[in-house]
Design an enzyme around this catalytic site. Structure first.
Site, PDB file in Angstrom:
ATOM      1  N   GLU A  83       0.138 -25.308  15.902  1.00 14.38           N
ATOM      2  CA  GLU A  83       0.898 -25.563  14.676  1.00 14.38           C
ATOM      3  C   GLU A  83       2.389 -25.378  14.943  1.00 14.38           C
ATOM      4  OE1 GLU A  83       1.502 -23.418  10.304  1.00 14.38           O
ATOM      5  OE2 GLU A  83       0.008 -22.667  11.706  1.00 14.38           O
TER       6      GLU A  83
ATOM      7  N   ASP B  27      -1.314 -20.331  12.741  1.00 17.26           N
ATOM      8  CA  ASP B  27      -0.909 -19.017  12.245  1.00 17.26           C
ATOM      9  C   ASP B  27      -2.011 -18.391  11.396  1.00 17.26           C
ATOM     10  OD1 ASP B  27       1.514 -19.348  13.458  1.00 17.26           O
ATOM     11  OD2 ASP B  27       2.573 -19.990  11.645  1.00 17.26           O
TER      12      ASP B  27
ATOM     13  N   ASP C 259      -2.268 -17.269   8.480  1.00 18.94           N
ATOM     14  CA  ASP C 259      -1.862 -17.219   7.082  1.00 18.94           C
ATOM     15  C   ASP C 259      -2.494 -18.386   6.331  1.00 18.94           C
ATOM     16  OD1 ASP C 259      -0.444 -19.444   7.908  1.00 18.94           O
ATOM     17  OD2 ASP C 259       1.526 -18.489   7.787  1.00 18.94           O
TER      18      ASP C 259
ATOM     19  N   ASP D 164      -1.217 -21.251   5.244  1.00 20.94           N
ATOM     20  CA  ASP D 164      -0.896 -22.564   5.807  1.00 20.94           C
ATOM     21  C   ASP D 164      -1.699 -22.830   7.070  1.00 20.94           C
ATOM     22  OD1 ASP D 164       0.846 -23.209   3.821  1.00 20.94           O
ATOM     23  OD2 ASP D 164       2.650 -22.549   4.887  1.00 20.94           O
TER      24      ASP D 164
END
Length: 667
Positions: free
Chosen positions: A431, A504, A506, A508
């Site tokens: 990402e 990541d 998280d 997103d």
């Protein structure tokens, strides 16, 4: 020095020793899949009794201490003495491979299972097994330990019922990973059997709970009801026809049962069974259905000048065109099935293809003659699919010409590895450019390729296939893997055998992982089936005291590391803790006294790590943690992807409400 090799080196495995020596040959694996297979083999015996017309109720119970009980109201395994083997028939069935009534066509016309090795394998791989038989007004029992009889067949009382009960405890020395059964995994298979055998009731009980849970699986609608249930997961705008088309027939003792229905989507879902065995790789019965459906619809199109004009002059409907959006269950009862491969997932009988082809052509032609409006709508859907296919082909040809003019056709952002053997190569789909830069610095350039992605990619659940091919976010993924996609996907051309999604930790990052997995599931499912897709697990924390730095992959692991450091140095002060309460007392210290520090760093993104840290924590094969992506139940996965990623909001809201207690949010 030459090792001696004589008659003494030849090992003879007696009785069921061969099963214990090589259990994978008989049940596929000694992991969870093989463990659950034990249950299926015993249940298959009861299903065979049902198919023969002697049983209508089967109870499967998960008892405490990893014990399973399967009971039915069939005829009961015979207990009298076998005429040539001179042991009880019950003992023979439970202790000898290839012994059973399934070989005698007077006892069973058709059967599933492992051709007579099923229940004896369960016995061999169990610490103990207990068989109870009720027949002829009496109750009989025999006990075994790792396949060896511990008692004779004993008459233990009278009985007013008939049937067989098998109880067993799997051997943990064989099933080293786990001996605990998964209720949902078993329920999926038992539901399948209840749909395929509409006359039976399967009672499934989980007696491990304080309040036992019971599910009664009975579906009078059979495979028609099965198709409707599978289609209900598709969130379709229409179902065509309103009730699934049902075809059945018998020829040469081969019974065909077929139900299918179209939805407004593009994916085909064809589920085939032979004697209740899921033939996941298809076979001759599937070939017969496909060829007949294509033939009937092309013949109907030739007779419809109005619709025929919508296609180019030389174009015909292909199999993919006529099966777009179809949900099908094809169930065969074959007296002498020939399966290809040890897993029995592909039917090889050539005569079955002819039987299915002729039956479907005849019955489907009659159905469409009686329902011309349905025929016209099916043809319109197939023509729309053909038009999209032709447009996609033209776009693909244009793209291929562009690729040839550009050179090798690999994406500009792909940092490829130097080795070319797919088995040794892996690609990290990363990402963002920042994390991609760190990954490129930290990787092993011989075996590890890096493909950075930017921005949110397409949700393929909501668009037609031709839009997927031309999407600027997915094009680099398709080109890097090198195996095509969708109907043209060829796993033999795959450039990497490890495809690692590194995003990541998280919200997103989770969204990107979900979008990529949706794409792989819909357009490259073989990647997941072969175990080639992985999720990287980067650390959440770096905990450092002096020169000692340790990485934590969860809050619990962080707390364990902190506790270890504090045990070594009780006066150490925790700096920058993620959980402020965890170190509130430690930080309220006497500032006059100099104390050592424990620094806790929370990684919010992969870009916060340099190449060295990313290699040590996430990319070094010797130390990294990864999760392989699997599909234990393709139908359940299909439903979840449709609900969570599809256009309909209401089913997604309901799913979130029902599962919200399991969610962990990182906002």
């Amino acid at each position: 020095m030459t090792a001696s090799y004589s008659a003494g080196n030849i090992q003879v495995l007696k009785g069921l020793e061969a099963v214990r020596k090589r259990p994978g040959m008989y049940i596929g694996s000694t992991g969870p899949r093989g463990l659950h297979h034990l249950v299926y083999e015993v249940v298959d015996n009861s299903i065979d009794e049902a198919m023969a017309g002697f049983c209508d109720t089967i109870t499967v119970a998960l008892e405490k201490d990893d014990i399973v009980r399967v009971e039915d109201n069939g005829r009961g395994i015979p207990v009298d003495m076998h005429p040539t083997e001179h042991v009880s028939a019950l003992e023979l069935v439970l202790t000898r491979l290839h012994a059973g009534g399934k070989f005698d066509k007077g006892s069973y016309k058709v059967s599933g299972g492992l051709h007579g090795v099923g229940v004896s394998c369960v016995n061999a791989l169990s610490v103990w097994l207990e068989a109870t038989v009720d027949r002829d007004g009496k109750k009989y029992c025999q006990k075994y330990a790792i396949g060896v009889p511990k008692t004779k067949v004993e008459e233990i009382g009278t009985s007013d019922r008939h049937g067989t009960t098998i109880r067993w405890k799997a051997d943990s020395s064989i099933f080293t990973e786990t001996t605990t059964y998964d209720f949902d995994v078993l329920k999926t298979r038992l539901r399948e059997l209840a749909f395929l055998n509409s006359g039976i009731t399967i009672i499934f009980r989980d007696e491990r709970l304080e309040t036992p849970k019971e599910e009664i699986l009975k579906f009078e609608g059979g495979i028609v009801q099965y198709v409707k249930e599978m289609n209900s997961h598709k969130q379709s705008k229409f179902y065509l026809p309103a009730e699934p088309i049902y075809i059945t027939g018998e020829k040469d003792d081969v019974i065909t049962e077929l139900a299918f229905q179209y939805n407004s989507g593009f994916d085909e879902s064809i589920n085939t069974y032979v004697n209740d065995i899921n033939t996941r790789d298809g076979g001759t019965h599937l070939e017969g259905f496909k060829s007949a459906l294509t033939f009937v619809l092309n013949k109907a199109l030739d007779s419809n000048d109005k619709l025929k004009k919508r296609l180019d002059k030389d174009e015909k409907l292909t199999g993919d065109d006529v099966r777009a959006g179809i949900v099908t269950v094809l169930s065969m009862k074959v007296p002498e099935p020939e399966f290809e491969g040890q897993t029995k997932e592909k039917l090889g009988n050539t005569e079955v293809r002819t039987i299915v082809d002729a039956l479907v052509k005849e019955k489907l032609t009659i159905f469409f003659e009686q329902n011309p409006a349905v025929l016209e709508k099916v043809l319109e859907k197939a023509i729309a699919e053909a038009s999209a296919r032709i447009a996609a082909r033209k776009a693909k040809d244009a793209s291929r010409k562009k690729t040839l003019s550009d050179g090798f056709g690999l994406p500009e952002k792909l940092a490829d590895c130097s080795l070319k053997d797919p088995e040794q190569c892996e690609v990290y789909i990363v990402e963002g450019d920042s994390a991609g830069g760190s990954a490129k610095k930290g990787r092993d350039p011989k075996t590890q390729a890096i493909l950075p992605l930017w921005g949110k990619m397409l949700n393929v659940e909501k668009v037609r296939p031709e839009k997927v091919m031309n999407n600027d976010k997915l094009e680099p993924v398709i080109a890097s893997l090198g195996a095509g996609f969708g109907k043209d996907f060829n796993i033999e051309k795959l450039r990497y055998h490890k495809i690692i999604i590194m995003a990541d930790a998280d919200v997103d990052g989770s969204h990107i992982r979900t979008l990529l997995l949706t794409f792989f599931f819909r357009y490259m499912p073989q990647l997941i089936e072969h175990g080639y897709v992985y999720l990287a697990m980067p650390p959440l924390y770096k905990v450092q005291k002096g020169k000692t730095a340790l990485y934590a992959y969860s809050d619990e692991e962080r707390d364990r590391i902190l506790a270890g450091f504090k045990k070594e140095d009780p006066d150490a002060v925790i700096e920058n803790p993620n959980d402020e309460n965890a170190a509130a007392e430690d930080n309220a210290t006497d500032t006059k006294k100099k104390k050592s520090k424990i620094d806790v760093q929370r990684y919010k993104g992969l870009g916060e790590m340099d190449g060295k840290q990313l290699w040590e924590t996430t990319m070094d094969p010797a130390h990294r943690k990864m999760r392989v992506v699997t599909i234990p139940d393709a139908m359940a996965a299909d439903k979840i992807f449709t609900v969570c990623m599809g256009e309909e909001v209401e089913p997604r809201r309901q799913f979130i409400e029902e599962n919200s207690s399991y969610a962990n949010l990182d906002i």
